[in-house]
Write a protein that holds these residues in place. Structure first.
Motif, PDB file in Angstrom:
ATOM      1  N   ASN A  68       0.863  -1.179   0.000  1.00 35.73           N
ATOM      2  CA  ASN A  68       0.000   0.000   0.000  1.00 35.73           C
ATOM      3  C   ASN A  68       0.903   1.233   0.000  1.00 35.73           C
ATOM      4  N   PRO A  69       1.111   1.868  -1.171  1.00 41.34           N
ATOM      5  CA  PRO A  69       2.184   2.856  -1.331  1.00 41.34           C
ATOM      6  C   PRO A  69       2.012   4.135  -0.497  1.00 41.34           C
ATOM      7  N   LEU A  70       3.120   4.823  -0.285  1.00 41.45           N
ATOM      8  CA  LEU A  70       3.138   6.039   0.531  1.00 41.45           C
ATOM      9  C   LEU A  70       3.112   7.276  -0.365  1.00 41.45           C
ATOM     10  N   ILE A  71       2.571   8.361   0.154  1.00 39.55           N
ATOM     11  CA  ILE A  71       2.606   9.620  -0.584  1.00 39.55           C
ATOM     12  C   ILE A  71       3.876  10.378  -0.191  1.00 39.55           C
ATOM     13  N   VAL A  72       4.577  10.909  -1.204  1.00 32.70           N
ATOM     14  CA  VAL A  72       5.834  11.622  -0.968  1.00 32.70           C
ATOM     15  C   VAL A  72       5.542  13.125  -0.947  1.00 32.70           C
ATOM     16  N   HIS A  73       5.927  13.773   0.150  1.00 34.19           N
ATOM     17  CA  HIS A  73       5.620  15.191   0.346  1.00 34.19           C
ATOM     18  C   HIS A  73       6.833  16.063   0.049  1.00 34.19           C
ATOM     19  N   VAL A  74       6.604  17.125  -0.711  1.00 29.67           N
ATOM     20  CA  VAL A  74       7.681  18.059  -1.062  1.00 29.67           C
ATOM     21  C   VAL A  74       7.260  19.473  -0.660  1.00 29.67           C
ATOM     22  N   SER A  75       8.257  20.401  -0.626  1.00 29.95           N
ATOM     23  CA  SER A  75       7.911  21.770  -0.224  1.00 29.95           C
ATOM     24  C   SER A  75       7.980  22.769  -1.382  1.00 29.95           C
ATOM     25  N   CYS A  76       8.526  22.326  -2.545  1.00 27.05           N
ATOM     26  CA  CYS A  76       8.543  23.218  -3.708  1.00 27.05           C
ATOM     27  C   CYS A  76       8.698  22.393  -4.983  1.00 27.05           C
ATOM     28  N   MET A  77       8.483  23.006  -6.156  1.00 25.35           N
ATOM     29  CA  MET A  77       8.514  22.290  -7.433  1.00 25.35           C
ATOM     30  C   MET A  77       9.906  21.698  -7.717  1.00 25.35           C
ATOM     31  N   GLU A  78      10.957  22.410  -7.290  1.00 24.36           N
ATOM     32  CA  GLU A  78      12.331  21.932  -7.572  1.00 24.36           C
ATOM     33  C   GLU A  78      12.559  20.543  -6.985  1.00 24.36           C
ATOM     34  N   GLU A  79      11.904  20.262  -5.859  1.00 23.53           N
ATOM     35  CA  GLU A  79      12.122  18.971  -5.194  1.00 23.53           C
ATOM     36  C   GLU A  79      11.447  17.810  -5.932  1.00 23.53           C
ATOM     37  N   ILE A  80      10.579  18.140  -6.911  1.00 25.89           N
ATOM     38  CA  ILE A  80       9.851  17.088  -7.622  1.00 25.89           C
ATOM     39  C   ILE A  80      10.692  16.479  -8.744  1.00 25.89           C
ATOM     40  N   LEU A  81      11.499  17.301  -9.386  1.00 22.74           N
ATOM     41  CA  LEU A  81      12.268  16.824 -10.551  1.00 22.74           C
ATOM     42  C   LEU A  81      13.095  15.569 -10.252  1.00 22.74           C
ATOM     43  N   PRO A  82      13.855  15.532  -9.131  1.00 21.24           N
ATOM     44  CA  PRO A  82      14.691  14.345  -8.896  1.00 21.24           C
ATOM     45  C   PRO A  82      13.907  13.054  -8.611  1.00 21.24           C
ATOM     46  N   ILE A  83      12.619  13.157  -8.239  1.00 23.37           N
ATOM     47  CA  ILE A  83      11.904  11.925  -7.857  1.00 23.37           C
ATOM     48  C   ILE A  83      10.955  11.416  -8.936  1.00 23.37           C
ATOM     49  N   THR A  84      10.793  12.216 -10.029  1.00 21.74           N
ATOM     50  CA  THR A  84       9.881  11.797 -11.096  1.00 21.74           C
ATOM     51  C   THR A  84      10.646  11.578 -12.399  1.00 21.74           C
ATOM     52  N   ALA A  85      10.087  10.678 -13.254  1.00 17.23           N
ATOM     53  CA  ALA A  85      10.710  10.423 -14.554  1.00 17.23           C
ATOM     54  C   ALA A  85      10.296  11.504 -15.548  1.00 17.23           C
ATOM     55  N   ASP A  86       9.040  11.909 -15.479  1.00 16.25           N
ATOM     56  CA  ASP A  86       8.569  13.013 -16.336  1.00 16.25           C
ATOM     57  C   ASP A  86       7.316  13.612 -15.727  1.00 16.25           C
ATOM     58  N   ILE A  87       7.036  14.869 -16.089  1.00 12.17           N
ATOM     59  CA  ILE A  87       5.837  15.539 -15.578  1.00 12.17           C
ATOM     60  C   ILE A  87       4.952  15.906 -16.758  1.00 12.17           C
ATOM     61  N   PRO A  88       3.856  15.149 -16.966  1.00 13.54           N
ATOM     62  CA  PRO A  88       2.992  15.428 -18.106  1.00 13.54           C
ATOM     63  C   PRO A  88       2.281  16.783 -17.975  1.00 13.54           C
ATOM     64  N   GLU A  89       1.799  17.283 -19.130  1.00 13.42           N
ATOM     65  CA  GLU A  89       1.163  18.602 -19.195  1.00 13.42           C
ATOM     66  C   GLU A  89       0.005  18.737 -18.194  1.00 13.42           C
ATOM     67  N   THR A  90      -0.870  17.722 -18.107  1.00 16.57           N
ATOM     68  CA  THR A  90      -2.005  17.813 -17.167  1.00 16.57           C
ATOM     69  C   THR A  90      -1.498  17.920 -15.728  1.00 16.57           C
ATOM     70  N   GLY A  91      -0.408  17.216 -15.448  1.00 12.26           N
ATOM     71  CA  GLY A  91       0.187  17.277 -14.112  1.00 12.26           C
ATOM     72  C   GLY A  91       0.642  18.689 -13.788  1.00 12.26           C
ATOM     73  N   LYS A  92       1.281  19.330 -14.790  1.00 12.82           N
ATOM     74  CA  LYS A  92       1.761  20.710 -14.590  1.00 12.82           C
ATOM     75  C   LYS A  92       0.607  21.646 -14.297  1.00 12.82           C
ATOM     76  N   LYS A  93      -0.468  21.492 -15.117  1.00 16.50           N
ATOM     77  CA  LYS A  93      -1.635  22.378 -14.947  1.00 16.50           C
ATOM     78  C   LYS A  93      -2.245  22.219 -13.559  1.00 16.50           C
ATOM     79  N   LEU A  94      -2.430  20.960 -13.152  1.00 13.83           N
ATOM     80  CA  LEU A  94      -3.053  20.714 -11.848  1.00 13.83           C
ATOM     81  C   LEU A  94      -2.161  21.225 -10.715  1.00 13.83           C
ATOM     82  N   ALA A  95      -0.848  21.000 -10.855  1.00 14.03           N
ATOM     83  CA  ALA A  95       0.092  21.453  -9.825  1.00 14.03           C
ATOM     84  C   ALA A  95       0.046  22.975  -9.689  1.00 14.03           C
ATOM     85  N   GLU A  96       0.037  23.651 -10.853  1.00 13.59           N
ATOM     86  CA  GLU A  96       0.004  25.115 -10.826  1.00 13.59           C
ATOM     87  C   GLU A  96      -1.249  25.646 -10.152  1.00 13.59           C
ATOM     88  N   ARG A  97      -2.374  24.968 -10.438  1.00 11.89           N
ATOM     89  CA  ARG A  97      -3.648  25.451  -9.916  1.00 11.89           C
ATOM     90  C   ARG A  97      -3.828  25.141  -8.422  1.00 11.89           C
TER      91      ARG A  97
END
Ligand code: AMP
Ligand code: MG
Length: 354
Positions: A68-97
């Motif tokens: 049962n997987p865990l949610i990974v918490h970050v404090s800013c967008m820069e911290e997401i790049l090292p833990i993800t393979a890619d960030i799709p367009e819908t992901g960017k939009k939702l994150a921004e909003r």
């Protein structure tokens, strides 16, 4: 293990003492230990997301199945790049909003994230919480923090530091007490790895809000009803019994007068049999039930209040030794989708229509 409890401001106006406590908690995380901390949704049980042994400790402390997987918490967008393979367009939009806020996004993971954190999956769940204590803790830890809800697996989620203490004292190093949480139900989870974004768990970022941001959003069928044991749902947590009070919870839905009548009848029947009975009602109906183990969950005109009180009311009935709980049902639009999702799971889908 001795668990230390630190009270800190929930307003973000941290005193030097608050900052010293948060720094100590951050050091615990850096050293591979565990910290209970407030977020705007529910309290989290945090450990270093990049450290497989910290994730194992989280599963052990909660008694949670390790698929049962865990949610990974970050404090800013820069911290997401090292833990993800890619960030799709819908992901960017939702994150921004909606970030920082009560929404979790599923991305393809990078090699930096151990499979112990993701329950063996190639994807990683990421959230940027808005709670000031959570944000300060993550920033000071300097690593992303894996955090499921800070309760014993299967119990109602913790919305106050006392709930975390009840379930986890003696099992974790530190609990940061930032007062009662704001939202009260866990984050909305959206999978953005496919063609169409898919809702895996409803929360305070509602379907209506998601669709306003990115257009059509699909709903994972596991949200709508019980999952049979041979199905492997996309969000592995969906297959487990969740949020459950010790009592046998029944939801009664339908015309309000009939609902009140039926709950009164069912409660009387159990009381006559010598059982301890709890009733979950609303401000609108509280005078229509006998006194005793009666808890108003809020007013129907404010879904936010009902979400905020839901888990605390269930835990309260546990503390008072209720054996049967009868609850009114609620509308399922907006935040009501998350409320009824949690209530139905807590009731093991035991719902009466009258
Ligand atoms: P909790 O930590 O109790 O709020 O629950 C976390 C939930 O997030 C899990 O039970 C899953 O349903 C979901 N989740 C976490 N990681 C993933 C992932 N990689 N893919 C799908 N769902 C996930
Ligand atoms: Mg949980």
């Amino acid at each position: 293990m001795l668990t230390r409890l630190f009270r800190v401001s929930d307003k973000g106006d941290f005193s030097a003492e608050d900052l010293r406590c948060i720094q100590e908690a951050a050091d615990v995380i850096r050293d591979g230990g565990l910290v209970g901390f407030p977020t705007e949704t529910v309290y989290g049980l945090g450990g270093n997301a990049l450290d497989a042994s910290a994730s194992k400790k989280i599963y052990a402390a909660k008694g949670r199945p390790s698929d049962n997987p865990l949610i990974v918490h970050v404090s800013c967008m820069e911290e997401i790049l090292p833990i993800t393979a890619d960030i799709p367009e819908t992901g960017k939009k939702l994150a921004e909003r909606f970030w920082p806020g009560p929404m979790t996004l599923i991305f393809r993971k990078s090699d930096a994230v151990p499979r112990e954190t993701t329950g063996g999956l190639d994807t990683v769940a990421v959230r940027m919480p808005s709670d000031p204590v959570a944000a300060e803790l993550i920033r000071r830890a300097g690593v992303p923090i894996a955090a499921p809800s800070a309760n014993t697996s299967g119990r109602p989620s913790p919305t106050r530091a006392e709930h975390v203490w009840q379930d986890l004292h003696g099992k974790i190093e530190v609990i940061l007490d930032g007062g009662p949480v704001k939202v009260g139900v866990e984050s909305t989870i959206v999978d953005v790895t496919g063609k169409t974004p898919t809702l895996l768990r409803p929360g305070a970022i509602t379907m209506e809000m998601l669709e306003d941001a990115v257009g059509h959003v699909e709903i994972d069928p596991a949200i709508l009803g019980p999952v049979s044991p041979d199905v492997h749902p996309k969000a592995p947590g969906m297959k487990y019994r969740h949020y459950a009070p010790k009592a046998d919870l029944t939801i009664v839905e339908g015309d309000m007068d009939r609902v009140v009548g039926e709950i009164n009848r069912l409660a009387e029947e159990k009381l006559a049999a010598g059982k301890k009975v709890g009733i979950i009602c609303t401000e609108e109906t509280k005078n229509r039930y006998p006194e005793g183990m009666l808890e108003s969950i809020g007013t129907r005109s404010r879904q936010e209040t009902i979400a905020h009180n839901l888990f605390a009311v269930l835990r309260d009935f546990d503390d008072r030794g209720a054996e049967y709980i009868f609850s009114e049902g609620f509308a399922e639009d907006h935040l009501g989708q998350a409320i009824m999702n949690r209530m139905k799971k807590a009731a093991g889908y035991h719902i009466l229509h009258v």
